[in-house]
Scaffold this motif. Structure first.
Motif, short mmCIF file in Angstrom:
data_model
loop_
_atom_site.label_atom_id
_atom_site.label_comp_id
_atom_site.label_asym_id
_atom_site.label_seq_id
_atom_site.Cartn_x
_atom_site.Cartn_y
_atom_site.Cartn_z
N HIS A 133 -107.74 -12.33 -19.26
CA HIS A 133 -106.44 -12.85 -18.82
C HIS A 133 -105.40 -12.47 -19.87
CE1 HIS A 133 -107.98 -15.33 -15.47
NE2 HIS A 133 -109.05 -15.45 -16.22
N PRO A 134 -104.14 -12.35 -19.45
CA PRO A 134 -103.59 -12.63 -18.12
C PRO A 134 -103.91 -11.55 -17.09
CG PRO A 134 -101.85 -11.83 -19.55
CD PRO A 134 -103.07 -11.98 -20.41
N ARG A 135 -104.08 -12.00 -15.85
CA ARG A 135 -104.23 -11.10 -14.72
C ARG A 135 -103.91 -11.90 -13.46
NH1 ARG A 135 -110.01 -10.93 -12.07
NH2 ARG A 135 -108.98 -9.28 -10.92
N THR A 136 -103.69 -11.19 -12.36
CA THR A 136 -103.40 -11.85 -11.09
C THR A 136 -104.70 -12.06 -10.33
OG1 THR A 136 -101.19 -10.91 -10.95
CG2 THR A 136 -102.17 -11.70 -8.90
N CYS A 156 -101.79 -15.64 -8.59
CA CYS A 156 -101.28 -15.99 -9.92
C CYS A 156 -102.41 -15.88 -10.92
CB CYS A 156 -100.72 -17.42 -9.88
SG CYS A 156 -101.93 -18.64 -9.29
N ASP A 157 -102.13 -16.25 -12.15
CA ASP A 157 -103.14 -16.19 -13.19
C ASP A 157 -103.94 -17.51 -13.20
OD1 ASP A 157 -104.65 -15.54 -15.37
OD2 ASP A 157 -102.98 -15.30 -16.77
N MET A 158 -105.20 -17.41 -12.79
CA MET A 158 -106.16 -18.50 -12.73
C MET A 158 -105.75 -19.62 -11.77
SD MET A 158 -108.19 -20.54 -15.79
CE MET A 158 -108.88 -19.04 -16.51
N PRO A 159 -105.70 -19.34 -10.46
CA PRO A 159 -105.53 -20.43 -9.49
C PRO A 159 -106.76 -21.32 -9.51
CG PRO A 159 -106.11 -18.38 -8.37
CD PRO A 159 -105.91 -18.03 -9.82
N HIS A 160 -106.56 -22.61 -9.51
CA HIS A 160 -107.69 -23.54 -9.59
C HIS A 160 -107.68 -24.58 -8.48
CE1 HIS A 160 -110.24 -26.85 -11.13
NE2 HIS A 160 -110.95 -25.87 -11.66
N GLY A 161 -106.54 -25.17 -8.19
CA GLY A 161 -106.45 -26.15 -7.12
C GLY A 161 -105.83 -25.55 -5.88
N VAL A 162 -106.31 -25.98 -4.70
CA VAL A 162 -105.73 -25.52 -3.44
C VAL A 162 -105.79 -26.67 -2.44
CG1 VAL A 162 -107.92 -24.54 -2.64
CG2 VAL A 162 -105.80 -23.71 -1.66
N SER A 174 -102.34 -24.57 -7.35
CA SER A 174 -101.99 -24.80 -8.75
C SER A 174 -102.61 -23.71 -9.60
CB SER A 174 -102.46 -26.18 -9.21
OG SER A 174 -103.87 -26.31 -9.09
N CYS A 175 -101.83 -23.16 -10.52
CA CYS A 175 -102.24 -22.00 -11.31
C CYS A 175 -102.25 -22.37 -12.79
CB CYS A 175 -101.28 -20.84 -11.07
SG CYS A 175 -101.06 -20.43 -9.32
N MET A 176 -103.43 -22.37 -13.40
CA MET A 176 -103.57 -22.90 -14.75
C MET A 176 -102.87 -22.04 -15.81
SD MET A 176 -107.50 -24.31 -14.78
CE MET A 176 -107.32 -24.94 -16.46
N HIS A 177 -103.18 -20.74 -15.85
CA HIS A 177 -102.66 -19.93 -16.94
C HIS A 177 -101.21 -19.52 -16.76
CE1 HIS A 177 -106.44 -18.45 -19.30
NE2 HIS A 177 -106.40 -19.75 -19.16
N SER A 178 -100.80 -19.25 -15.53
CA SER A 178 -99.39 -18.91 -15.32
C SER A 178 -98.51 -20.15 -15.19
CB SER A 178 -99.22 -18.00 -14.09
OG SER A 178 -99.82 -18.58 -12.95
N ASP A 179 -99.14 -21.33 -15.20
CA ASP A 179 -98.41 -22.61 -15.26
C ASP A 179 -97.39 -22.74 -14.14
OD1 ASP A 179 -98.13 -25.10 -16.43
OD2 ASP A 179 -97.79 -24.31 -18.43
N GLU A 180 -97.89 -22.74 -12.91
CA GLU A 180 -96.99 -22.81 -11.76
C GLU A 180 -97.74 -23.34 -10.54
OE1 GLU A 180 -95.71 -18.85 -10.52
OE2 GLU A 180 -97.60 -18.00 -11.25
N ILE A 181 -96.97 -23.74 -9.53
CA ILE A 181 -97.53 -24.04 -8.23
C ILE A 181 -96.92 -23.09 -7.21
CG2 ILE A 181 -98.19 -26.44 -8.62
CD1 ILE A 181 -95.53 -27.31 -7.41
N LEU A 182 -97.72 -22.75 -6.21
CA LEU A 182 -97.29 -21.82 -5.17
C LEU A 182 -97.39 -22.49 -3.81
CD1 LEU A 182 -99.52 -18.72 -6.13
CD2 LEU A 182 -97.35 -19.42 -7.18
N GLN A 183 -96.58 -22.00 -2.87
CA GLN A 183 -96.72 -22.39 -1.47
C GLN A 183 -97.04 -21.15 -0.65
OE1 GLN A 183 -93.65 -24.84 0.40
NE2 GLN A 183 -93.90 -23.68 2.29
N LEU A 184 -98.17 -21.22 0.08
CA LEU A 184 -98.52 -20.18 1.04
C LEU A 184 -98.24 -20.71 2.43
CD1 LEU A 184 -100.39 -19.47 -1.50
CD2 LEU A 184 -101.91 -18.41 0.16
N ASP A 185 -97.74 -19.84 3.30
CA ASP A 185 -97.53 -20.21 4.70
C ASP A 185 -98.77 -19.88 5.50
OD1 ASP A 185 -94.99 -21.11 4.16
OD2 ASP A 185 -94.00 -19.25 4.75
#
Length: 361
Positions: A133-136, A156-162, A174-185
């Protein structure tokens, strides 16, 4: 004696200890180092082993079941198998006989699963714990009736929760290493929005910034209006407005916040504190911590609720020869009232409801 048989003998010898309440459901937990799924039933004195299901295909290595969830119709359940050659997989199991209905290859070290309310699609976060890491990393999308992988979504970098929302329109990651949350449609399998939860693992490790969340899990309130994000490094619970993908409040909890789930009635939110041997109980209306309840074991992992929101079930991992456990928490009394030993590093936990109470988790 085989590894699976040793684990089974240890489980059948484990006593239940205290009153748990109403039945009509089972508690399922997977053991990552034991390659088993254990189904527990509520009894008048706590929890008792209902059945133990071996999983995995590698004869001389650990397959690593990490997470478990139940289909909306209650007829099947899904388990992520973290290890592979090199990719992990998603297994679909029959509730009636615990037979394998199908499996789909996903990506590197799949962790959590969430299924759409119509039961058609499963979303799997591939955390790639052992990669560079980092990687997508990607979120895999599986068509569950055929157990066919439709696509891997670069996330993202290390997605862990969905978690899929209750309307079945959006998936939050939820993405641990890139420190963000995403929304997928769900309609397009595309990422529509993303928001930072902190400054990120790579930047913090250089000493250039001071705030890291490292979100391990994200959950959705029963009305789909709020998101709950567990910050593993920040030791907080972040509460977000789902419509605007905007932060509402950050609540201090125990050290190593790991999993988070709202109760089915939406009144409480529980955060498992992996490095604090406790769970934090949050009032969902006031967004304050109203209790911090000690657990029987040190490394706290997952949480699930009885369908009536009366009891919480918390999994804790094993340490060496000391088995893990599932604790029973009385949410009215706000204390642990029972514990049953579960060997082999118990991690993901879920509820299998009877047909009269079946609903999506």
């Amino acid at each position: 004696m085989s590894r699976h048989l040793l684990v089974l003998c240890a489980l059948l010898a484990a006593p239940a200890q205290a009153q748990t309440g109403n039945a009509g459901y089972r508690v399922g937990v997977v053991s990552e180092s034991g390659d088993i799924a254990t189904w527990l039933k509520p009894t008048a004195t706590g929890l008792a082993v209902d059945r133990v299901v071996p999983v995995g295909i590698m004869p001389s290595d650990i397959d690593g079941p990490h997470n478990i969830t139940v289909s909306p119709d209650g007829k099947s359940y899904y388990i992520t198998i973290a290890h592979g050659t090199p990719f992990g997989s998603l297994w679909k199991m029959d509730v009636a006989g615990d037979s394998l209905l199908g499996r789909a290859q996903v990506e590197l070290f799949p962790t959590t699963i969430s299924v759409t309310p119509d039961g058609q699609f499963a979303f799997v976060a591939n955390s790639d714990f052992h990669g560079d890491h980092p990687r997508t990393n990607v979120v895999s999308v599986i068509h569950t009736p055929t157990m066919t992988k439709i696509t891997d979504v670069p996330a993202c970098d290390m997605p862990h929760g969905v978690k899929v929302n209750h309307a079945g329109t959006a998936v939050y990651v939820s993405c641990m290493h890139s420190d963000e949350i995403l929304q997928l449609d769900v309609a397009t399998f595309g990422i529509s929005r993303r928001a930072k939860t902190g400054e990120g693992h790579a930047m913090v490790s250089t000493g250039s910034v001071h705030h890291e969340c490292a979100p391990t899990f994200v959950s959705v309130s029963p009305d789909d209006r709020r998101l709950y994000v567990a910050c593993n490094v920040g030791n907080t619970l972040q509460v977000w407005d789902a419509a605007g993908l905007a932060p509402i409040k950050e609540i201090p909890v125990g050290k190593g916040a790991y999993n988070v789930e709202p109760s089915p009635d939406g009144k409480l939110v529980i955060v498992t504190n992996k490095k604090d041997q406790s769970v934090s109980v949050i009032d969902a209306s006031t967004l304050t911590e109203i209790a911090r309840i000690p657990t029987s074991k040190k490394i706290v992992h997952g949480v699930a609720y009885s369908p009536d929101s009366r009891w919480a079930y918390v999994s804790s991992e094993s340490i060496g020869t000391d088995p893990g456990a599932v604790d029973v928490i009385d949410l009215a009394a706000r204390r642990a009232v029972a514990s049953v030993a579960v060997p082999g590093q118990p991690t993901g936990i879920t509820i299998l409801r009877s047909p009269s109470t079946s609903a999506r988790r």
